[in-house]
Design an enzyme around this catalytic site. Structure first.
Site, PDB file in Angstrom:
ATOM      1  N   SER A 197       0.929  -1.086   0.171  1.00 23.21           N
ATOM      2  CA  SER A 197       0.135   0.029  -0.054  1.00 23.21           C
ATOM      3  C   SER A 197       0.879   1.212  -0.047  1.00 23.21           C
ATOM      4  O   SER A 197       0.452   2.196   0.574  1.00 23.21           O
ATOM      5  CB  SER A 197      -0.856  -0.077   1.228  1.00 23.21           C
ATOM      6  OG  SER A 197      -0.026  -0.005   2.418  1.00 23.21           O
TER       7      SER A 197
ATOM      8  N   GLY B 207      13.165  13.193   0.645  1.00 28.09           N
ATOM      9  CA  GLY B 207      13.545  14.221  -0.265  1.00 28.09           C
ATOM     10  C   GLY B 207      12.615  14.664  -1.605  1.00 28.09           C
ATOM     11  O   GLY B 207      12.136  15.837  -1.547  1.00 28.09           O
TER      12      GLY B 207
ATOM     13  N   GLU C 271      19.974  16.926  -5.833  1.00 30.23           N
ATOM     14  CA  GLU C 271      20.699  15.714  -4.918  1.00 30.23           C
ATOM     15  C   GLU C 271      21.579  15.205  -5.691  1.00 30.23           C
ATOM     16  O   GLU C 271      21.888  15.472  -6.664  1.00 30.23           O
ATOM     17  CB  GLU C 271      19.395  14.886  -4.463  1.00 30.23           C
ATOM     18  CG  GLU C 271      18.430  15.665  -3.578  1.00 30.23           C
ATOM     19  CD  GLU C 271      17.348  14.512  -3.201  1.00 30.23           C
ATOM     20  OE1 GLU C 271      16.660  14.765  -2.142  1.00 30.23           O
ATOM     21  OE2 GLU C 271      17.121  13.237  -3.839  1.00 30.23           O
TER      22      GLU C 271
ATOM     23  N   HIS D  23      21.808   4.580   3.104  1.00 29.08           N
ATOM     24  CA  HIS D  23      21.809   5.956   2.972  1.00 29.08           C
ATOM     25  C   HIS D  23      22.821   6.461   3.982  1.00 29.08           C
ATOM     26  O   HIS D  23      23.128   6.186   5.143  1.00 29.08           O
ATOM     27  CB  HIS D  23      20.572   6.391   3.261  1.00 29.08           C
ATOM     28  CG  HIS D  23      20.061   7.881   2.963  1.00 29.08           C
ATOM     29  ND1 HIS D  23      20.760   8.942   4.022  1.00 29.08           N
ATOM     30  CD2 HIS D  23      19.436   8.377   2.339  1.00 29.08           C
ATOM     31  CE1 HIS D  23      20.314  10.039   3.439  1.00 29.08           C
ATOM     32  NE2 HIS D  23      19.604   9.880   2.318  1.00 29.08           N
TER      33      HIS D  23
ATOM     34  N   ARG E 153      25.324   8.231  -3.430  1.00 27.72           N
ATOM     35  CA  ARG E 153      25.177   7.671  -2.329  1.00 27.72           C
ATOM     36  C   ARG E 153      26.280   6.557  -2.083  1.00 27.72           C
ATOM     37  O   ARG E 153      26.832   6.604  -0.801  1.00 27.72           O
ATOM     38  CB  ARG E 153      23.810   7.163  -2.044  1.00 27.72           C
ATOM     39  CG  ARG E 153      22.725   8.253  -1.906  1.00 27.72           C
ATOM     40  CD  ARG E 153      21.334   7.931  -1.809  1.00 27.72           C
ATOM     41  NE  ARG E 153      20.329   8.885  -1.723  1.00 27.72           N
ATOM     42  CZ  ARG E 153      18.934   8.861  -1.645  1.00 27.72           C
ATOM     43  NH1 ARG E 153      18.484   7.503  -1.891  1.00 27.72           N
ATOM     44  NH2 ARG E 153      18.214   9.735  -1.454  1.00 27.72           N
TER      45      ARG E 153
ATOM     46  N   HIS F 222      19.179   1.382   3.135  1.00 29.71           N
ATOM     47  CA  HIS F 222      18.085   2.373   2.818  1.00 29.71           C
ATOM     48  C   HIS F 222      17.234   1.691   1.739  1.00 29.71           C
ATOM     49  O   HIS F 222      16.000   1.990   1.767  1.00 29.71           O
ATOM     50  CB  HIS F 222      18.378   3.751   2.400  1.00 29.71           C
ATOM     51  CG  HIS F 222      17.706   4.670   1.933  1.00 29.71           C
ATOM     52  ND1 HIS F 222      16.719   5.175   2.848  1.00 29.71           N
ATOM     53  CD2 HIS F 222      17.704   5.347   0.869  1.00 29.71           C
ATOM     54  CE1 HIS F 222      16.140   6.150   2.100  1.00 29.71           C
ATOM     55  NE2 HIS F 222      16.600   6.196   0.872  1.00 29.71           N
TER      56      HIS F 222
ATOM     57  N   GLU G 272       9.876  -0.943  -5.391  1.00 34.39           N
ATOM     58  CA  GLU G 272      11.103  -1.308  -4.818  1.00 34.39           C
ATOM     59  C   GLU G 272      11.178  -2.710  -4.944  1.00 34.39           C
ATOM     60  O   GLU G 272      12.141  -3.365  -4.941  1.00 34.39           O
ATOM     61  CB  GLU G 272      11.388  -0.772  -3.500  1.00 34.39           C
ATOM     62  CG  GLU G 272      12.884  -0.900  -2.957  1.00 34.39           C
ATOM     63  CD  GLU G 272      13.119  -0.272  -1.527  1.00 34.39           C
ATOM     64  OE1 GLU G 272      13.970  -0.629  -1.062  1.00 34.39           O
ATOM     65  OE2 GLU G 272      12.019   0.364  -0.977  1.00 34.39           O
TER      66      GLU G 272
ATOM     67  N   ARG H 208      21.144   3.406  -7.095  1.00 31.81           N
ATOM     68  CA  ARG H 208      19.995   4.032  -7.305  1.00 31.81           C
ATOM     69  C   ARG H 208      20.250   5.558  -7.346  1.00 31.81           C
ATOM     70  O   ARG H 208      20.806   5.772  -6.505  1.00 31.81           O
ATOM     71  CB  ARG H 208      18.625   3.885  -6.446  1.00 31.81           C
ATOM     72  CG  ARG H 208      17.605   4.729  -6.626  1.00 31.81           C
ATOM     73  CD  ARG H 208      16.605   4.344  -5.530  1.00 31.81           C
ATOM     74  NE  ARG H 208      16.770   4.659  -4.484  1.00 31.81           N
ATOM     75  CZ  ARG H 208      16.474   5.627  -3.722  1.00 31.81           C
ATOM     76  NH1 ARG H 208      16.000   6.533  -4.476  1.00 31.81           N
ATOM     77  NH2 ARG H 208      16.851   5.939  -2.393  1.00 31.81           N
TER      78      ARG H 208
END
Length: 526
Positions: free
Chosen positions: A15, A50, A119, A235, A281, A342, A366, A377
């Site tokens: 969901s 973000g 970012e 992350h 990242r 993350h 995901e 990613r």
């Protein structure tokens, strides 16, 4: 069909942004059931701070977004998929805006309609956001629309157990009703996995507790290929505080000038990458991990205090408030941070319609491996993927709705040979052990010896878990433990097969990328 069985044209398991977006679109033509393991909004989408990336700035281009994504993915992105997602992104954003998502609109210096963050990995400002609570804004808007729709059945606190296959086709799932304490049959013409990632397989994660890799494990047991599970994104900046648990401090702070500091206040990112704090990242997380281990420190620090309180409050009100809750003032001091698991870049192999290897089964978001992310990613491409593939799956399912064959009969869940457990400590102990050795042996930096140790441990634990699973009645914790163990094995096996360092997989035994051979995906076949 008994009172334990439910039937719908489409069963959506999950969901978050992908599941609810698909439900809303399909409900115009079909009866839809949405299964949520916790309260409807309690998924990873809600915690996305973000934003969602899309080409909206007049000086930005599709080609720039595509090239940034390909570069960040370290040679493993599928260029056709990247182009498909990037070019479809603007329409998906417009759909959210039309639904009523309140994105931040105060104009930037160029007079754009929406304020856009920049970012890591992005060469332009292209991250659309709702202050620093973008995921919550999207999730709440989708939830309100879904709850008001008469053609969508919502079932919260239901945990999917296994997919049901008949003649090679998925025709639904066995689902554990947490409140009733029983397993029920959910039959469907089409089944969609939108279960999110597997961050809880690690001791430290930014993910909520429900992210236990359920969809990946179920798809594997159903015969689907799983790809690139070695690429787990850590992350770089989660708040380091014993009560904060998994509070993430958005990469957007670094996009607005926040600096990473050693305990003595010195900057260090320039030593690792010319882009410094705006490197992707994987680079930033490895740099922080390296410095923490080199110094024997518990954490490093992130400092945006030089931007002033007014700026911070305007751009990051939620993060500011949460940090104050734990005793830190972003406007006055650097805050302690550590990396944490993350995002799961690998997952169930799908095509550009969201279709898996099993007829009638889709996977979006995901849980899937679409080819968008490759070996790493890029920030804020995840929500974009959710939206674009939800629409793609909608189009494909809609096309096939009228041609679906009648559903076959499905046997009830049989628990006549099991008993109630009097050893729940086994579940909690094994859960804890998996998460600890995955963090120690299959974390940001890996070695062959560590991976072999992890493989040995997971095989022993799986024998114990499967024996327990076969003898005792189902509980939610046992379902999650079984799935965690399966996902841990897939991550370990994938990492052992990659004899190089690439993107999010960094091995001290193979510290460079294999330039003599073409980049390849790691595909595991049941």
């Amino acid at each position: 069909m008994t009172d334990k069985q439910r039937q719908s044209e489409v069963l959506i398991i999950g969901s978050g942004a992908s599941g609810l977006s698909l439900a809303l679109q399909l409900a115009r033509q079909a009866r839809v059931t949405v299964i949520s393991k916790a309260a409807l909004q309690e998924g990873a989408t809600r915690y996305a701070q973000g934003g969602v990336s899309a080409v909206l700035h007049e000086r930005d281009t599709f080609e720039s977004h595509i090239n940034d994504t390909l570069k960040t993915g370290c040679g493993l992105c599928d260029p056709e998929v990247v182009r498909f997602v990037v070019e479809e992104g603007r329409e998906s954003i417009r759909w959210l805006i039309d639904l009523g998502v309140n994105f931040t609109r105060f104009p930037d210096a160029d007079g754009q309609e929406f304020h856009l963050h920049q970012e890591g990995g992005h060469s332009h400002r292209r991250v659309l956001h709702a202050a620093d609570s973008t995921g919550a804004a999207i999730e709440s808007t989708l939830e309100s629309q879904v709850r008001a729709h008469g053609n969508i059945d919502l079932l919260e606190f239901h945990t999917s157990l296994d997919l049901i296959l008949k003649n090679g086709r998925c025709v639904g799932a066995y689902v554990y009703d947490q409140r009733a304490g029983r397993v029920r049959v959910f039959r469907s013409r089409f089944t969609v996995l939108a279960t999110g990632g597997a961050g809880k397989v690690y001791l430290y994660t930014s993910n909520p507790d429900i992210c236990t890799g359920d969809g990946i494990a179920m798809a594997w047991r159903a015969g689907c290929r799983i790809a690139n599970m070695e690429f787990i994104q850590f992350h770089p900046t989660c708040l380091y505080h014993r009560e904060a648990k998994s509070f993430l401090i958005s990469e957007a702070l670094r996009g607005e000038g926040a600096k990473l500091l050693l305990p003595d206040g010195a900057r260090f990112m320039e030593k690792f990458d010319a882009r410094a704090e705006l490197a992707p990242r994987d680079v930033v997380a490895r740099a922080i991990d390296h410095e923490i281990k080199r110094l024997g420190s518990d954490c490093l620090y992130l400092d945006i205090s030089h931007r002033g309180k007014d700026f911070i409050m305007d751009h990051f009100p939620m993060i500011y408030a949460r940090c104050r809750q734990y005793g830190f003032d972003l406007a006055r001091q650097a805050v302690p941070i550590v990396p944490a698991a993350h995002y799961t870049c690998g997952g169930v192999v799908i095509d550009t319609h969201g279709r898996t290897d099993v007829d009638g089964l889709y996977a979006i978001g995901e849980v899937s491996c679409s080819g968008l992310h490759g070996a790493n990613r890029m920030a804020s491409n995840s929500l974009l993927e959710c939206l674009v593939f939800a629409h793609a799956a909608y189009q494909d399912i809609r096309h096939h709705l009228d041609r679906a064959t009648p559903l076959p009969s499905v046997p009830e869940w049989d628990e006549s040979q099991v008993t109630d457990s009097d050893e729940e400590v086994v579940v909690s102990h094994n859960w804890d052990e998996i998460r600890r050795f995955m963090w120690d042996y299959v974390g940001i930096v890996r070695t062959n010896k560590r991976l072999q140790r992890a493989r040995h441990r997971i095989r022993l634990l799986q024998e114990e878990i499967y024996d327990y699973y076969g003898n005792f009645r189902i509980t939610n914790d046992l379902i999650e433990l079984r799935n965690l163990a399966q996902v841990a094995e897939l991550i370990i096996e994938s990492a052992l097969r990659r004899k190089e360092s690439r993107g999010l997989h960094y091995s001290l035994d193979y510290p460079v990328s294999n330039r003599t051979a073409s980049a390849h995906n790691t595909i595991l076949q049941p």
